[in-house]
Structure formats: C-alpha cells, structure tokens
Design a protein around this motif. Sequence first.
Motif, PDB file in Angstrom:
ATOM      1  N   LEU A 174      -9.708  -1.359   1.347  1.00  0.00           N
ATOM      2  CA  LEU A 174      -9.958  -0.786   0.030  1.00  0.00           C
ATOM      3  C   LEU A 174     -10.250  -1.903  -0.956  1.00  0.00           C
ATOM      4  N   PRO A 175     -10.985  -1.621  -2.029  1.00  0.00           N
ATOM      5  CA  PRO A 175     -11.141  -2.630  -3.082  1.00  0.00           C
ATOM      6  C   PRO A 175      -9.776  -3.080  -3.586  1.00  0.00           C
ATOM      7  N   ARG A 176      -9.660  -4.376  -3.867  1.00  0.00           N
ATOM      8  CA  ARG A 176      -8.364  -4.925  -4.259  1.00  0.00           C
ATOM      9  C   ARG A 176      -7.796  -4.226  -5.491  1.00  0.00           C
ATOM     10  N   TRP A 177      -8.648  -3.913  -6.467  1.00  0.00           N
ATOM     11  CA  TRP A 177      -8.158  -3.272  -7.684  1.00  0.00           C
ATOM     12  C   TRP A 177      -7.556  -1.902  -7.378  1.00  0.00           C
ATOM     13  N   LEU A 178      -8.177  -1.184  -6.432  1.00  0.00           N
ATOM     14  CA  LEU A 178      -7.687   0.151  -6.100  1.00  0.00           C
ATOM     15  C   LEU A 178      -6.368   0.058  -5.330  1.00  0.00           C
ATOM     16  N   ALA A 179      -6.276  -0.892  -4.408  1.00  0.00           N
ATOM     17  CA  ALA A 179      -5.044  -1.065  -3.647  1.00  0.00           C
ATOM     18  C   ALA A 179      -3.878  -1.441  -4.567  1.00  0.00           C
ATOM     19  N   TRP A 180      -4.108  -2.397  -5.480  1.00  0.00           N
ATOM     20  CA  TRP A 180      -3.063  -2.788  -6.412  1.00  0.00           C
ATOM     21  C   TRP A 180      -2.680  -1.636  -7.336  1.00  0.00           C
ATOM     22  N   ALA A 181      -3.673  -0.855  -7.770  1.00  0.00           N
ATOM     23  CA  ALA A 181      -3.379   0.317  -8.601  1.00  0.00           C
ATOM     24  C   ALA A 181      -2.508   1.308  -7.838  1.00  0.00           C
ATOM     25  N   GLY A 182      -2.805   1.507  -6.556  1.00  0.00           N
ATOM     26  CA  GLY A 182      -1.991   2.403  -5.742  1.00  0.00           C
ATOM     27  C   GLY A 182      -0.554   1.937  -5.643  1.00  0.00           C
ATOM     28  N   LEU A 183      -0.354   0.627  -5.500  1.00  0.00           N
ATOM     29  CA  LEU A 183       1.003   0.087  -5.429  1.00  0.00           C
ATOM     30  C   LEU A 183       1.735   0.251  -6.759  1.00  0.00           C
ATOM     31  N   LEU A 204       8.403  10.083 -16.454  1.00  0.00           N
ATOM     32  CA  LEU A 204       7.745   9.336 -15.385  1.00  0.00           C
ATOM     33  C   LEU A 204       7.083  10.265 -14.369  1.00  0.00           C
ATOM     34  N   LEU A 205       7.586  11.484 -14.249  1.00  0.00           N
ATOM     35  CA  LEU A 205       7.070  12.403 -13.238  1.00  0.00           C
ATOM     36  C   LEU A 205       5.603  12.767 -13.452  1.00  0.00           C
ATOM     37  N   PRO A 206       5.206  13.271 -14.630  1.00  0.00           N
ATOM     38  CA  PRO A 206       3.782  13.576 -14.805  1.00  0.00           C
ATOM     39  C   PRO A 206       2.906  12.334 -14.776  1.00  0.00           C
ATOM     40  N   VAL A 207       3.421  11.192 -15.264  1.00  0.00           N
ATOM     41  CA  VAL A 207       2.636   9.955 -15.203  1.00  0.00           C
ATOM     42  C   VAL A 207       2.309   9.615 -13.756  1.00  0.00           C
ATOM     43  N   ALA A 208       3.344   9.621 -12.893  1.00  0.00           N
ATOM     44  CA  ALA A 208       3.129   9.286 -11.487  1.00  0.00           C
ATOM     45  C   ALA A 208       2.307  10.362 -10.780  1.00  0.00           C
ATOM     46  N   ARG A 209       2.579  11.624 -11.068  1.00  0.00           N
ATOM     47  CA  ARG A 209       1.917  12.717 -10.363  1.00  0.00           C
ATOM     48  C   ARG A 209       0.398  12.705 -10.587  1.00  0.00           C
ATOM     49  N   PHE A 210      -0.020  12.651 -11.849  1.00  0.00           N
ATOM     50  CA  PHE A 210      -1.448  12.807 -12.125  1.00  0.00           C
ATOM     51  C   PHE A 210      -2.241  11.537 -11.816  1.00  0.00           C
ATOM     52  N   THR A 211      -1.626  10.370 -11.993  1.00  0.00           N
ATOM     53  CA  THR A 211      -2.331   9.154 -11.572  1.00  0.00           C
ATOM     54  C   THR A 211      -2.420   9.081 -10.052  1.00  0.00           C
ATOM     55  N   ALA A 212      -1.388   9.584  -9.364  1.00  0.00           N
ATOM     56  CA  ALA A 212      -1.431   9.612  -7.904  1.00  0.00           C
ATOM     57  C   ALA A 212      -2.540  10.533  -7.409  1.00  0.00           C
ATOM     58  N   ILE A 213      -2.714  11.665  -8.041  1.00  0.00           N
ATOM     59  CA  ILE A 213      -3.786  12.587  -7.641  1.00  0.00           C
ATOM     60  C   ILE A 213      -5.151  11.908  -7.774  1.00  0.00           C
ATOM     61  N   ALA A 214      -5.364  11.230  -8.913  1.00  0.00           N
ATOM     62  CA  ALA A 214      -6.637  10.526  -9.110  1.00  0.00           C
ATOM     63  C   ALA A 214      -6.818   9.432  -8.058  1.00  0.00           C
ATOM     64  N   TRP A 215      -5.729   8.727  -7.736  1.00  0.00           N
ATOM     65  CA  TRP A 215      -5.820   7.645  -6.744  1.00  0.00           C
ATOM     66  C   TRP A 215      -6.157   8.193  -5.356  1.00  0.00           C
ATOM     67  N   LEU A 216      -5.548   9.296  -4.990  1.00  0.00           N
ATOM     68  CA  LEU A 216      -5.828   9.887  -3.678  1.00  0.00           C
ATOM     69  C   LEU A 216      -7.298  10.277  -3.547  1.00  0.00           C
ATOM     70  N   ILE A 217      -7.872  10.768  -4.631  1.00  0.00           N
ATOM     71  CA  ILE A 217      -9.295  11.124  -4.596  1.00  0.00           C
ATOM     72  C   ILE A 217     -10.138   9.874  -4.392  1.00  0.00           C
ATOM     73  N   ALA A 218      -9.875   8.826  -5.187  1.00  0.00           N
ATOM     74  CA  ALA A 218     -10.649   7.592  -5.082  1.00  0.00           C
ATOM     75  C   ALA A 218     -10.504   6.967  -3.691  1.00  0.00           C
ATOM     76  N   ALA A 219      -9.257   6.878  -3.202  1.00  0.00           N
ATOM     77  CA  ALA A 219      -9.035   6.287  -1.883  1.00  0.00           C
ATOM     78  C   ALA A 219      -9.673   7.128  -0.790  1.00  0.00           C
ATOM     79  N   GLY A 220      -9.676   8.437  -0.970  1.00  0.00           N
ATOM     80  CA  GLY A 220     -10.278   9.307   0.029  1.00  0.00           C
ATOM     81  C   GLY A 220     -11.761   9.069   0.215  1.00  0.00           C
ATOM     82  N   PHE A 221     -12.437   8.663  -0.860  1.00  0.00           N
ATOM     83  CA  PHE A 221     -13.875   8.380  -0.756  1.00  0.00           C
ATOM     84  C   PHE A 221     -14.157   6.939  -0.343  1.00  0.00           C
TER      85      PHE A 221
END
Length: 232
Positions: A174-183, A204-221
């Motif tokens: 994965l691009p380094r920026w995306l991997a670090w964002a995921g971590l 913290l719950l909605p912050v983690a939840r909605f950013t995680a959803i966006a990350w899963l989409i990006a990583a999936g592609f």
Amino acid sequence: MSATAGTAERRRVQGGPHLGALAIVFAALFLVGLVLSTMLAGGKPYPSPFGDGAGIVAYFRDNPDAVRIGGAFQFGAAIPLAIYAATASARLHQLGIRVPGPTIALAGGLLAAGFLALSGVIGWVLSRPEVHEDPALVRALQLLNFGAGGVAHVVPLGLLLAGVAVPGLLARLLPRWLAWAGLAIAAVAELSTLALLVDGAAYLLPVARFTAIAWLIAAGFLLPRQRGRSET
C-alpha cells in the motif's frame, strides 16, 4: 508458460470479490440505515445512552419503525464487512504475507462484523412494543446496543485495519501514507476502549468508525492482487 497455465494463474490471482466494492456496500448499508432511521424519527437522532432516561424510553416507544429499520441495515452491513475481512486475509496470504497480520485482520474483521450484527438484532428487539412497557428493560437493551455497536464493534475494527496496514507498509503493498493513516486510525479505535471507563471518551467512537470506513474503501481499491504493482 502455456496458455492453460497462464489462464490458471490469472484465475488464481483474480479470484474473490473486489475489496473496494465490498467496502462501499458496507459503508452504504450502514450510512443509509443511519439516514433512514433519522428521517423516520422526524429528524431526531438516535439517543445517547448517557441522556435523559425518560427521553430515551419515549424515543423507542414513539419511533419503532425508525429503530427497526436502523437495526436491519446495521445487521445487513455486517455481512459485507465479514466478507471483506475474509477476502483481505486471503489476499494477503496470496501475496506471500506469512506474518500474523492477515490472521489479525480476519479475527478483527469477524469480531467487528459479529458485534455489529448483534447490535442490529438488539435494535430490532428495542423496536418491539412489548419491550416498551418496561423502561428499565429499554435502558438496559439500549446500553447493550451501544456497547455492541460502539466499543465492541469499533475496537476490533481497528484490528482489521492494523492487520492490513502493517503488512501493507512493511511489504510495500500500500502507499506509505495510506498504511500510516490506517495505523493511526487503528490506534484511535483501540483507545476508544476508554469509553467503557469514561463517558466523555465516547467521542472517539464516531471518529474511529467513519475514518475506518473511508480507509477500508481506499485500501480495498489500492491493495494489489499480485506482488509488484504497489511496490514501486
């Protein structure tokens, strides 16, 4: 390489559902459930478990359709999330990753999907009129609903992200920026455990939840189907 061998290799590499599409379906079902339930409740958001007890009981009594629809969509969203976790784990193994990351991703994703499905079923129970006759039962079920769909869902969701992001970073899948964002998002998801101890940490719950959803989409592609494509 013979034509037959080449065809077999392409089938092996290209097997499985598209991760990006699975993440979009998961996000769509979850978000549509939120929007529809809010609309059916006349614009009232789902009540906070830390709010006024009488108002919470009144919300479930007055808006059973909104609660039922929200729960149904939550349950439905758990299915593509579970498939995403299984597919991502298999993809990482296929890419030659032999560290615990793929198994962590699978375990985290299945736990996150299971607790989201449980939250959806509890939502269905909360929509039943016979439950509304006992305010204490409504409050108990709502707290369980919050726990299952909140902390118990988001914390293992962070494990799914970490399980994909770490191999994605170390193996340059994965691009380094995306991997670090995921971590970083995974760290916030794990910190949301504090919501079980301090009510104020629930933000913290909605912050983690909605950013995680966006990350899963990006990583999936961006997660490749074979080595070499994302390593340059």
